[in-house]
Motif scaffolding. Structure first.
Motif, mmCIF file in Angstrom:
data_model
loop_
_atom_site.group_PDB
_atom_site.id
_atom_site.type_symbol
_atom_site.label_atom_id
_atom_site.label_comp_id
_atom_site.label_asym_id
_atom_site.label_seq_id
_atom_site.Cartn_x
_atom_site.Cartn_y
_atom_site.Cartn_z
ATOM 1 N N ALA A 256 0.845 -1.182 0.000
ATOM 2 C CA ALA A 256 0.000 0.000 0.000
ATOM 3 C C ALA A 256 0.892 1.248 0.000
ATOM 4 C CB ALA A 256 -0.906 -0.005 1.226
ATOM 5 N N ARG A 257 0.275 2.401 -0.197
ATOM 6 C CA ARG A 257 1.024 3.653 -0.238
ATOM 7 C C ARG A 257 1.554 4.043 1.146
ATOM 8 N NH1 ARG A 257 2.809 5.015 -5.089
ATOM 9 N NH2 ARG A 257 1.201 4.975 -6.692
ATOM 10 N N LEU B 218 12.433 -5.131 -5.356
ATOM 11 C CA LEU B 218 11.415 -4.570 -6.237
ATOM 12 C C LEU B 218 10.203 -4.237 -5.379
ATOM 13 C CD1 LEU B 218 10.361 -6.026 -9.663
ATOM 14 C CD2 LEU B 218 8.643 -5.334 -8.012
ATOM 15 N N GLU B 219 9.836 -2.952 -5.307
ATOM 16 C CA GLU B 219 8.683 -2.567 -4.485
ATOM 17 C C GLU B 219 7.756 -1.686 -5.312
ATOM 18 O OE1 GLU B 219 8.214 0.741 -3.302
ATOM 19 O OE2 GLU B 219 10.078 1.536 -4.118
ATOM 20 N N SER B 220 6.449 -1.997 -5.212
ATOM 21 C CA SER B 220 5.497 -1.280 -6.053
ATOM 22 C C SER B 220 4.093 -1.429 -5.507
ATOM 23 C CB SER B 220 5.551 -1.843 -7.485
ATOM 24 O OG SER B 220 4.667 -1.147 -8.341
ATOM 25 N N THR B 221 3.310 -0.367 -5.606
ATOM 26 C CA THR B 221 1.867 -0.545 -5.551
ATOM 27 C C THR B 221 1.475 -1.124 -6.906
ATOM 28 O OG1 THR B 221 1.603 1.739 -6.306
ATOM 29 C CG2 THR B 221 1.447 1.347 -3.936
ATOM 30 N N HIS B 222 0.250 -1.613 -7.032
ATOM 31 C CA HIS B 222 -0.095 -2.297 -8.270
ATOM 32 C C HIS B 222 -1.143 -1.524 -9.058
ATOM 33 C CE1 HIS B 222 -0.159 -5.588 -11.058
ATOM 34 N NE2 HIS B 222 -1.482 -5.607 -11.010
ATOM 35 N N GLU B 223 -0.999 -1.558 -10.356
ATOM 36 C CA GLU B 223 -2.032 -1.113 -11.286
ATOM 37 C C GLU B 223 -1.907 -1.957 -12.546
ATOM 38 O OE1 GLU B 223 -1.312 2.734 -13.384
ATOM 39 O OE2 GLU B 223 0.302 2.979 -11.926
ATOM 40 N N GLY B 224 -2.961 -1.989 -13.338
ATOM 41 C CA GLY B 224 -2.915 -2.788 -14.559
ATOM 42 C C GLY B 224 -3.628 -4.112 -14.464
ATOM 43 N N ARG C 91 11.414 -13.714 -3.471
ATOM 44 C CA ARG C 91 10.635 -13.907 -2.249
ATOM 45 C C ARG C 91 9.550 -12.819 -2.217
ATOM 46 N NH1 ARG C 91 13.765 -14.762 3.232
ATOM 47 N NH2 ARG C 91 13.675 -16.909 2.438
ATOM 48 N N PHE C 92 8.335 -13.230 -1.907
ATOM 49 C CA PHE C 92 7.189 -12.317 -1.958
ATOM 50 C C PHE C 92 6.910 -11.692 -0.593
ATOM 51 C CE2 PHE C 92 2.560 -11.514 -1.689
ATOM 52 C CZ PHE C 92 2.445 -10.603 -2.720
ATOM 53 N N PHE C 93 6.667 -10.378 -0.607
ATOM 54 C CA PHE C 93 6.238 -9.651 0.589
ATOM 55 C C PHE C 93 4.976 -8.865 0.229
ATOM 56 C CE2 PHE C 93 10.779 -10.162 1.000
ATOM 57 C CZ PHE C 93 11.012 -10.389 2.353
ATOM 58 N N PHE C 94 4.016 -8.847 1.144
ATOM 59 C CA PHE C 94 2.838 -8.001 0.951
ATOM 60 C C PHE C 94 2.619 -7.176 2.213
ATOM 61 C CE2 PHE C 94 -1.756 -7.254 1.563
ATOM 62 C CZ PHE C 94 -1.938 -6.376 0.501
ATOM 63 N N PHE C 95 2.452 -5.870 2.027
ATOM 64 C CA PHE C 95 2.161 -4.961 3.126
ATOM 65 C C PHE C 95 0.871 -4.211 2.813
ATOM 66 C CE2 PHE C 95 6.825 -5.394 3.002
ATOM 67 C CZ PHE C 95 7.036 -5.903 4.280
ATOM 68 N N SER C 96 -0.147 -4.468 3.608
ATOM 69 C CA SER C 96 -1.459 -3.856 3.378
ATOM 70 C C SER C 96 -1.533 -2.479 4.024
ATOM 71 C CB SER C 96 -2.550 -4.751 3.967
ATOM 72 O OG SER C 96 -2.459 -4.736 5.387
ATOM 73 N N TRP C 97 -2.629 -1.810 3.775
ATOM 74 C CA TRP C 97 -2.800 -0.473 4.359
ATOM 75 C C TRP C 97 -2.865 -0.530 5.880
ATOM 76 C CZ3 TRP C 97 -7.012 0.750 7.386
ATOM 77 C CH2 TRP C 97 -8.099 -0.124 7.324
#
Length: 536
Positions: free
Chosen positions: A61-62, A210-216, A244-250
């Protein structure tokens, strides 16, 4: 005479061997309010740091501070590892320059003492000053970086940080790729260059973040890379080439809360679903923040501040033309369905044509007032014989076609006096019907919107073909979901117009079918049509 803070600094000098201690004590940043503060990792940054791998894919998230962490980590690595080469790739050079500026700012303030500093702060500034002197040239008694350009920072120990938008060439110890999802949507070729060039420049001993919010949505380099990283979670052992996958939510950011505010009722079902599916119980303050933010962000909330990776991927593009219809179909389970091919129903193809551009074809049946989108095919810069071969392949699998619907320009003749219709007939493709030109593209769009209300999309339409390099092209469903209006500056008109891009050809082919239906070209189901196959 040694002062108390210098004595304390001597006691702390041994801590410089700990990267974790250095990251949490030596460096200064500017916070969101533009105020200076000593950098100390938050929970998201600490989780990433403790679990860093050779290749790291961060979906987020942002405003969680991930890019700030990477900047400080990059500086620390350069200062304490001789010959360390780091690179920053961002969606634009100005964005990359801002990240380089964070590194320069942290280096310049290594010896900074806030007004009224106590012994602890003065000791840390003393240590920072020593580090600063060892990392730079001394000019007129002050440390100065040997290279202080907008595109590169170099240090006295042979380490450096440089930036770009692709970063092909050279060998990097650490590569930071930021907002690849934005690049993948707006500059897909450059996104591929980042994947094949910049990331490949990092050896097995190096590291990629590699870090990014997502669009598309479910298409593009970032989506493909994130999916592979998510699949890697099932593997017990990762190689240095595996992400390796990381997810950070709002809700990983404790600042996203409005204490004392009421969350309201409009998102109660969403919050309940979040708790039931993910076990996430939000406080009233968090719910209030999300509700207030949603009123401002609208549909963009789901990709700017996602609660799960799937939510980020199932986004609706801003200005998406068929968003409402496709969202209802997805909610009702009519996208990705596994329905059978009907051997006796009329079978149609619907086309969008391009001589040296994309050509797209849909395979469709209509049964009892329902539209069944069976398959989709699209390619670029291939001769008409190629697409005729695809039709013959479908005929061998499903049987003869009732009609092939081509747009109005199929009747136009080329310099040799041949039209698409005549050329297809020469290649053995008969039963071609040219759909008359619609004077207003929005009339055809609204025709398709009405048909989508009665549509089903087979799972085959969710899978794009592989191009000659092995990369997957957008699927038919990707194209419909990403077909959107161009901003006024891009369309050259105050009136909204559909954007002509990689998604528009397949969307136009679907509109060809809708316009054919509006002209009464569909054959009623009733007569027997022999067939050789069923959909598996």
């Amino acid at each position: 005479m040694t002062t108390s803070y210098q004595q304390l600094a001597e006691c702390l000098r041994g801590r410089l061997n700990s990267p974790l201690w250095r990251l949490n004590h030596l460096y200064w940043i500017e916070n969101k309010q533009g105020q200076m503060q000593r950098f100390s990792m938050n929970e998201a940054q600490l989780r990433l740091h403790r679990n860093l791998w050779a290749r790291n894919a961060v979906l987020k998230a942002r405003q969680l501070g991930i890019s700030t962490y990477v900047a400080i980590f990059m500086l620390d690595s350069c200062l304490f590892t001789p010959g360390f080469h780091a690179g920053i790739v961002d969606k634009t050079l100005p964005d990359a320059e801002l990240k380089l500026e964070k590194i320069r700012f942290a280096w310049e303030h290594l010896d900074y003492q806030p007004p009224g500093s106590g012994a602890q702060e003065r000791a840390l500034a003393f240590l920072g000053g020593l580090v600063k002197q060892h990392s730079a040239e001394m000019r007129n008694g002050s440390p100065v970086l040997p290279t202080d350009a907008r595109s590169r920072l170099a240090f006295a120990n042979g380490s450096d940080v440089r930036l770009g938008t692709t970063m092909r060439g050279g060998t990097l110890s650490l590569l930071h790729v930021s907002e690849l999802a934005h690049t993948a949507v707006h500059a897909p070729r450059r996104a591929r260059e980042v994947l094949t060039g910049a990331i490949n420049s990092v050896p097995l001993s190096g590291r990629v973040i590699l870090e990014s919010t997502h669009e598309g949505g479910r298409f593009g380099v970032n989506y493909e890379l994130m999916c592979r990283a998510m699949e890697n979670r099932a593997r017990r052992v990762l190689s240095p080439l595996d992400f390796r996958f990381f997810f950070f939510s709002w809700f990983d950011n404790p600042e996203y809360a409005l204490p004392g505010e009421s969350p309201g009722e409009e998102l109660r079902e969403y919050f309940a679903q979040l708790e039931a599916e993910q076990g996430v119980r939000l406080s009233p303050a968090q719910q209030a923040w999300y509700a207030r933010m949603s009123r401002t962000m609208g549909a963009a909330m789901r990709w700017e501040y996602p609660s799960s990776p799937q939510e980020a991927f199932n986004i609706v593009q801003e200005g998406a033309i068929y968003a409402a219809q496709l969202m209802r179909l997805r909610e009702s389970g009519r996208i990705g369905a596994d329905f059978p091919f009907h051997p006796h129903a009329p079978l149609y193809s619907a086309w969008d044509l391009g001589m040296s551009d994309h050509t797209a074809i849909w395979l469709v049946q209509v049964i009892g007032g329902q539209i069944y989108w069976l398959q989709h095919y699209a390619a670029n810069q291939l001769p008409l014989e190629h697409y005729a071969g695809k039709i013959r392949e479908w005929e061998r699998e499903f049987g003869p076609f009732t009609a092939h619907f081509l747009p109005h320009d199929a009747a136009h003749r080329d310099p040799h006096g041949q039209s698409y219709v005549a050329s297809l007939a020469r290649l053995g493709i008969k039963a071609v019907r040219v759909v008359p030109r619609t004077t207003d593209v929005w009339r055809g769009i609204n025709d398709l919107r009405r048909l989508l209300e009665y549509s089903w999309f087979h799972r085959n339409t969710l899978l794009g073909r592989l191009d000659p390099t092995g990369h997957r092209e957008p699927s038919g469903l990707d194209c419909l979901e990403n077909y959107r209006t161009a901003p006024p500056s891009a369309s050259g008109s105050c009136r909204e117009a559909p954007l002509h891009d990689a998604f528009s050809h397949s969307a136009d082919a679907a509109r060809t079918f809708a316009e054919a239906a509006s002209h009464g070209f569909l054959t009623p189901l009733g007569s027997h049509r022999p067939s050789r196959a069923r959909m598996e």
